[in-house]
Design a protein around this motif. Structure first.
Motif, PDB file in Angstrom:
ATOM      1  N   THR A 168       1.366   0.224  61.054  1.00  0.00           N
ATOM      2  CA  THR A 168       0.755  -1.002  60.557  1.00  0.00           C
ATOM      3  C   THR A 168      -0.757  -0.974  60.770  1.00  0.00           C
ATOM      4  N   VAL A 169      -1.433  -1.699  59.916  1.00  0.00           N
ATOM      5  CA  VAL A 169      -2.898  -1.764  60.029  1.00  0.00           C
ATOM      6  C   VAL A 169      -3.337  -3.029  60.762  1.00  0.00           C
ATOM      7  N   ASN A 170      -2.398  -3.762  61.324  1.00  0.00           N
ATOM      8  CA  ASN A 170      -2.733  -5.042  61.956  1.00  0.00           C
ATOM      9  C   ASN A 170      -3.704  -4.888  63.122  1.00  0.00           C
ATOM     10  N   LYS A 171      -3.468  -3.857  63.960  1.00  0.00           N
ATOM     11  CA  LYS A 171      -4.353  -3.660  65.113  1.00  0.00           C
ATOM     12  C   LYS A 171      -5.770  -3.307  64.666  1.00  0.00           C
ATOM     13  N   PHE A 172      -5.814  -2.435  63.664  1.00  0.00           N
ATOM     14  CA  PHE A 172      -7.128  -2.065  63.145  1.00  0.00           C
ATOM     15  C   PHE A 172      -7.825  -3.286  62.548  1.00  0.00           C
ATOM     16  N   GLU A 173      -7.075  -4.087  61.833  1.00  0.00           N
ATOM     17  CA  GLU A 173      -7.642  -5.291  61.225  1.00  0.00           C
ATOM     18  C   GLU A 173      -8.103  -6.275  62.290  1.00  0.00           C
ATOM     19  N   ARG A 177     -12.027  -8.022  63.006  1.00  0.00           N
ATOM     20  CA  ARG A 177     -12.375  -9.432  63.140  1.00  0.00           C
ATOM     21  C   ARG A 177     -13.294  -9.697  64.318  1.00  0.00           C
ATOM     22  N   ASP A 178     -13.453  -8.702  65.183  1.00  0.00           N
ATOM     23  CA  ASP A 178     -14.383  -8.855  66.309  1.00  0.00           C
ATOM     24  C   ASP A 178     -15.819  -8.564  65.898  1.00  0.00           C
ATOM     25  N   ALA A 179     -16.004  -8.000  64.687  1.00  0.00           N
ATOM     26  CA  ALA A 179     -17.348  -7.645  64.232  1.00  0.00           C
ATOM     27  C   ALA A 179     -18.090  -8.896  63.753  1.00  0.00           C
ATOM     28  N   ASN A 180     -19.417  -8.789  63.753  1.00  0.00           N
ATOM     29  CA  ASN A 180     -20.245  -9.922  63.313  1.00  0.00           C
ATOM     30  C   ASN A 180     -20.208 -10.102  61.805  1.00  0.00           C
ATOM     31  N   SER A 181     -19.915  -9.035  61.077  1.00  0.00           N
ATOM     32  CA  SER A 181     -19.875  -9.095  59.621  1.00  0.00           C
ATOM     33  C   SER A 181     -18.440  -8.965  59.135  1.00  0.00           C
ATOM     34  N   GLU A 182     -18.272  -9.268  57.855  1.00  0.00           N
ATOM     35  CA  GLU A 182     -16.952  -9.126  57.243  1.00  0.00           C
ATOM     36  C   GLU A 182     -16.771  -7.685  56.756  1.00  0.00           C
ATOM     37  N   ILE A 183     -15.566  -7.152  56.968  1.00  0.00           N
ATOM     38  CA  ILE A 183     -15.250  -5.788  56.542  1.00  0.00           C
ATOM     39  C   ILE A 183     -13.977  -5.827  55.721  1.00  0.00           C
ATOM     40  N   ILE A 184     -14.001  -5.150  54.573  1.00  0.00           N
ATOM     41  CA  ILE A 184     -12.818  -5.055  53.728  1.00  0.00           C
ATOM     42  C   ILE A 184     -12.574  -3.588  53.392  1.00  0.00           C
ATOM     43  N   VAL A 185     -11.285  -3.274  53.172  1.00  0.00           N
ATOM     44  CA  VAL A 185     -10.893  -1.930  52.736  1.00  0.00           C
ATOM     45  C   VAL A 185     -10.145  -2.093  51.425  1.00  0.00           C
ATOM     46  N   ARG A 186     -10.629  -1.378  50.379  1.00  0.00           N
ATOM     47  CA  ARG A 186     -10.024  -1.468  49.058  1.00  0.00           C
ATOM     48  C   ARG A 186      -9.413  -0.120  48.670  1.00  0.00           C
ATOM     49  N   PHE A 193      -6.670  -4.540  50.852  1.00  0.00           N
ATOM     50  CA  PHE A 193      -5.424  -4.544  51.618  1.00  0.00           C
ATOM     51  C   PHE A 193      -5.672  -4.620  53.124  1.00  0.00           C
ATOM     52  N   ILE A 194      -6.911  -4.426  53.532  1.00  0.00           N
ATOM     53  CA  ILE A 194      -7.293  -4.643  54.924  1.00  0.00           C
ATOM     54  C   ILE A 194      -8.588  -5.456  54.902  1.00  0.00           C
ATOM     55  N   SER A 195      -8.631  -6.523  55.674  1.00  0.00           N
ATOM     56  CA  SER A 195      -9.811  -7.382  55.649  1.00  0.00           C
ATOM     57  C   SER A 195      -9.953  -8.127  56.959  1.00  0.00           C
ATOM     58  N   SER A 196     -11.203  -8.392  57.330  1.00  0.00           N
ATOM     59  CA  SER A 196     -11.468  -9.207  58.509  1.00  0.00           C
ATOM     60  C   SER A 196     -11.213 -10.685  58.225  1.00  0.00           C
ATOM     61  N   LYS A 197     -11.101 -11.041  56.925  1.00  0.00           N
ATOM     62  CA  LYS A 197     -10.743 -12.400  56.532  1.00  0.00           C
ATOM     63  C   LYS A 197      -9.383 -12.345  55.855  1.00  0.00           C
ATOM     64  N   ASN A 198      -8.404 -12.989  56.449  1.00  0.00           N
ATOM     65  CA  ASN A 198      -7.036 -12.869  55.974  1.00  0.00           C
ATOM     66  C   ASN A 198      -6.879 -13.336  54.525  1.00  0.00           C
ATOM     67  N   GLU A 199      -7.703 -14.358  54.118  1.00  0.00           N
ATOM     68  CA  GLU A 199      -7.549 -14.893  52.765  1.00  0.00           C
ATOM     69  C   GLU A 199      -8.006 -13.911  51.691  1.00  0.00           C
ATOM     70  N   TRP A 200      -8.690 -12.847  52.079  1.00  0.00           N
ATOM     71  CA  TRP A 200      -9.129 -11.856  51.092  1.00  0.00           C
ATOM     72  C   TRP A 200      -8.085 -10.763  50.860  1.00  0.00           C
ATOM     73  N   ASN A 201      -7.068 -10.686  51.697  1.00  0.00           N
ATOM     74  CA  ASN A 201      -6.056  -9.645  51.535  1.00  0.00           C
ATOM     75  C   ASN A 201      -5.298  -9.832  50.222  1.00  0.00           C
ATOM     76  N   LEU A 202      -5.009  -8.669  49.580  1.00  0.00           N
ATOM     77  CA  LEU A 202      -4.323  -8.611  48.294  1.00  0.00           C
ATOM     78  C   LEU A 202      -5.092  -9.342  47.201  1.00  0.00           C
ATOM     79  N   LYS A 203      -6.419  -9.393  47.360  1.00  0.00           N
ATOM     80  CA  LYS A 203      -7.292  -9.909  46.299  1.00  0.00           C
ATOM     81  C   LYS A 203      -7.917  -8.714  45.580  1.00  0.00           C
ATOM     82  N   SER A 204      -7.943  -8.796  44.263  1.00  0.00           N
ATOM     83  CA  SER A 204      -8.507  -7.715  43.462  1.00  0.00           C
ATOM     84  C   SER A 204      -9.932  -8.076  43.057  1.00  0.00           C
ATOM     85  N   PHE A 205     -10.851  -7.136  43.269  1.00  0.00           N
ATOM     86  CA  PHE A 205     -12.242  -7.373  42.916  1.00  0.00           C
ATOM     87  C   PHE A 205     -12.512  -7.075  41.443  1.00  0.00           C
TER      88      PHE A 205
END
Length: 412
Positions: A168-173, A177-186, A193-205
């Motif tokens: 699972t990627v939960n630990k990495f995610e 979330r401890d970082a000062n900026s937002e990080i996403i993995v596409r 599919f991995i994001s520091s903001k949960n509401e961005w997960n499974l969002k397509s850019f």
């Protein structure tokens, strides 16, 4: 005029300053991005060799040779469970060459049929083709996001089965979330599919095409009903740096992206542009204030110069007026002096004439006195002389007449 030039210059340089501070923001966050990418790469590498090690265990080969043996299945499942527990993996699975699930770390007879449909994943085809399988997908049972690594189980140069490890990627995610900026993995489809903001997960850019939807659905990577398009506007800034504006979010972000080539992922760190804009505004405001101050100083100096010029002009005019007055007065004085000199000369001449007259008068007085004296003396002498002359003449007459006695009386 000075302020107009400054304002135009600031307007032209504002975009340059904004670009500079946006790039500086990205530069500051580059270290965090490298750490995130390295952490994700290490996490992937940690599990990449595990499937091949498990596939080489004799328990696995023995069970694949006799999949009907309950004892060999239990031994294989015990090995998979121990491995899953030791690695902290979400699951370890054994499939035959046809993709049927034979055993798992938590497998039981009731779940085999249900789970057998889960693993029709692209990683199976990658392994069957002779390579190392790897794939990211959303679990259909519990909805957890997981990454699969798979390796073939070989027997006499023949692929007899497939070992898959899922983590699972939960630990990495959570670390993101401890970082000062937002990080996403596409992924390659531009789906987060991995994001520091949960509401961005499974969002397509990017809006998914029908072909991409078909690929995702056929691979059972994500449930299509969970994927939502996130309206956005991406403006390239420099190389792998861009500005991302989300339509439903008033904030905009400086996005720095790094490619994780092995998995085909793009890791992006998003930093708010507000700090760069505030700093740009602060510097622009400071520049304007400085320009205003400089303009005020220049205006003050200019006004002083104007006043000085006016005073100098007034002084020159006053000087010219004074010079004219002095010249006029001088001319008047010269004329007065000339008149005075003429009058003095006249007076001197008059005095000379007066003195001469006085002298003449004195001489005349003297002469008059002498005349008077002479007249008096002459009178005094002339009377007796005249009387004497008269007596003499008479005496002469008496003599002629023989009047001797009378003549003697006259002579006496």
């Amino acid at each position: 005029g000075f302020m107009v030039v400054v304002t135009v210059s600031i307007s032209f340089s504002l975009s340059t300053m904004q670009r500079y501070f946006l790039l500086e923001t990205a530069q500051v966050q580059s270290a965090t991005l490298r750490l995130a990418v390295d952490s994700l790469r290490l996490t992937l590498d940690r599990y990449s060799r595990i499937p091949a090690l498990i596939a080489g265990r004799p328990e696995i080969s023995a069970f694949l040779d006799a999949p009907q043996s309950i004892l060999l299945r239990r031994q294989a499942e015990a090995l998979l469970s121990e491995t899953a527990e030791a690695l902290g993996a979400q699951g370890v699975y054994l499939e035959d060459a046809n993709g049927k699930l034979l055993a798992s770390a938590k497998a039981n007879n009731s779940s085999h049929q249900r789970q057998s449909a889960i693993f029709s994943r692209p990683y199976f085809n990658q392994v069957i083709a002779g390579g190392l399988g790897q794939y990211f997908a959303l679990g259909t049972e519990n909805g957890e996001r997981g990454y699969f690594y798979a390796a073939p189980v070989r027997r006499e140069n023949r692929i007899n089965g497939v070992i898959a490890v899922r983590f699972t990627v939960n630990k990495f995610e959570a670390n993101l979330r401890d970082a000062n900026s937002e990080i996403i993995v596409r992924d390659s489809n531009d789906i987060v599919f991995i994001s520091s903001k949960n509401e961005w997960n499974l969002k397509s850019f990017t809006a998914l095409s029908d072909s991409k939807r078909h690929i995702i659905e056929s691979a059972k990577q994500y449930p299509l009903k969970l994927i939502e398009y996130l309206p956005n506007n991406i403006s390239p800034l420099h190389r792998n740096i861009s500005i991302i504006e989300l339509e439903n979010d008033p904030s905009s972000f400086v996005a720095s992206t790094s490619l994780l080539a092995r998995a085909g992922w793009r890791v992006t760190i998003l930093s708010p542009t507000s700090e760069a804009y505030i700093l740009t505004g602060f510097i622009a405001g400071g520049t304007i204030l400085l320009a205003l101050f400089a303009s005020a100083v220049v205006l003050l100096i200019w006004q002083r110069q104007i006043r000085f010029a006016e005073r100098l002009s007034e002084q020159r005019a006053t000087k010219l007026s004074l010079e004219k007055q002095v010249k006029k007065r001088t001319e008047e004085l010269n004329q007065s002096n000339e008149k005075l000199i003429a009058e003095i000369d006249e007076r001197k001449a008059a005095e000379t004439q007066l003195r001469q007259t006085q002298n003449e008068l004195i001489q005349a007085g003297k002469l008059a006195a002498l005349g008077q004296m002479s007249a008096a003396i002459s009178h005094e002498f002339n009377q007796p002389l005249a009387a004497t002359k008269a007596y003499a003449e008479n005496a002469n007459k008496f003599i002629d007449r023989d009047r001797i006695q009378d003549a003697q009386n006259n002579v006496s």
